[in-house]
Enzyme design. Structure first.
Site, PDB file in Angstrom:
ATOM      1  N   ASP A 161      -0.199   5.087   0.632  1.00  0.00           N
ATOM      2  CA  ASP A 161      -0.512   6.396   1.604  1.00  0.00           C
ATOM      3  C   ASP A 161      -0.645   5.625   3.294  1.00  0.00           C
ATOM      4  O   ASP A 161      -1.579   4.839   3.365  1.00  0.00           O
ATOM      5  CB  ASP A 161      -1.946   6.749   1.419  1.00  0.00           C
ATOM      6  CG  ASP A 161      -1.606   7.568   0.020  1.00  0.00           C
ATOM      7  OD1 ASP A 161      -2.299   7.270  -0.853  1.00  0.00           O
ATOM      8  OD2 ASP A 161      -0.845   8.534   0.121  1.00  0.00           O
ATOM      9  N   ASP A 201       0.831  -1.223  -0.112  1.00  0.00           N
ATOM     10  CA  ASP A 201       0.127   0.063   0.134  1.00  0.00           C
ATOM     11  C   ASP A 201       0.874   1.197   0.114  1.00  0.00           C
ATOM     12  O   ASP A 201       2.131   1.251   0.247  1.00  0.00           O
ATOM     13  CB  ASP A 201      -0.762  -0.275   1.152  1.00  0.00           C
ATOM     14  CG  ASP A 201      -1.605   1.349   1.423  1.00  0.00           C
ATOM     15  OD1 ASP A 201      -2.382   1.803   0.789  1.00  0.00           O
ATOM     16  OD2 ASP A 201      -1.231   1.715   2.855  1.00  0.00           O
TER      17      ASP A 201
END
Ligand code: XBP
Ligand code: MG
Length: 252
Positions: A11, A9
């Protein structure tokens, strides 16, 4: 099965991008578009429950501005506002406003040295990902990742598993050949629903979320002279997350 790839991932996981990056960019875009909206740190933390910038704007209007009269139809106005926000976010990143979280560079370098395949699965836009990678890891870093699965490339955003399933399909890998890295509850649900074991590194915005289903929950990936703190799971007496620990997690 053997661990073949790490899927990250972006953010909150690769970097703390939300409070001082995306949130600031949203507010700059609101000002440019003549809106008197201001997302402070606390409100933004609540709005983060809605993955996706465009979806978050729509949720904000529905929740806080029911009588808002956009200058053009919402289906045009929101994408334009989000495009403006992305312009400001990329500017902030390129000015060096956002740094990588502890251990991220070390783990990526170890993966590259050991021919471990890498991918990204994120809700944010591709432009935001590439600007962050280039600024923090150098121009060539884009090539480190076989797949950058981002934003609207799939129909449904996290917590839907679509973005991870897209990455798995493009890499021709099965879920039990990969390990996911996430920071939030929606992100964890997405990776788990795609069948992936998942390492969670919490942050200020996500620290109180439910990570009971995470395979290992840490405060960060740890680095030399910066041991991680284990919040949940077995770290096999290690103090930083490396490929050896990744394989131990996969095998148990
Ligand atoms: C987090 C998100 C994104 C960002 C904002 O993505 O939900 O929406 O908050 O970026 P990740 P956009 O899956 O990397 O944690 O405005 O481009 O959506
Ligand atoms: Mg995240």
């Amino acid at each position: 099965m053997t661990l073949e790839a790490l899927i990250f991932d972006v953010d909150g996981t690769l970097a703390e991008t939300e409070r001082d990056g995306h949130r600031v960019a949203f507010n700059l875009a609101f000002a440019e578009m003549g809106l008197d909206w201001e997302w402070d740190v606390e409100l933004y933390g609540k709005l983060l429950a809605v993955p996706g910038g465009k979806e978050r704007i729509q949720h904000y209007i529905d929740t806080f501005c029911p009588n808002f009269e956009p200058p053009s139809p919402l289906e045009d106005f929101i994408p334009l506002l989000h495009k403006t926000k992305t312009k400001y976010y990329v500017n902030l990143v390129e000015k060096g406003a956002i740094g990588l979280r502890p251990g991220v560079l070390r783990l990526l370098q170890e993966a590259l040295t050991n021919q471990m395949r890498l991918a990204i699965a994120t809700t944010t836009t591709t432009a935001n990902v590439t600007s962050l990678l280039k600024t923090t890891l150098g121009e060539d870093s884009i090539q480190w990742f076989e797949v950058i699965a981002a934003g609207d490339i799939v129909e449904y955003k996290k917590p839907h598993p679509g973005i991870y399933l897209y990455a798995l399909e493009k890499m021709n890998l099965k879920p039990d050949q990969c390990l996911a890295f996430e920071d939030s509850y929606p992100g964890l649900q997405s990776s788990l629903n795609a069948g992936l074991k998942t390492i969670v590194t919490i942050n200020e915005y996500t620290k109180n979320q439910n990570f009971d289903q995470g395979d290992l929950v840490l405060n960060h990936l740890g680095d030399h002279n910066l041991p991680f703190t284990v919040i949940k799971g077995d770290s096999y007496h290690k103090t930083l997350f490396d490929l050896e620990l990744a394989k131990l997690i996969m095998d148990n």
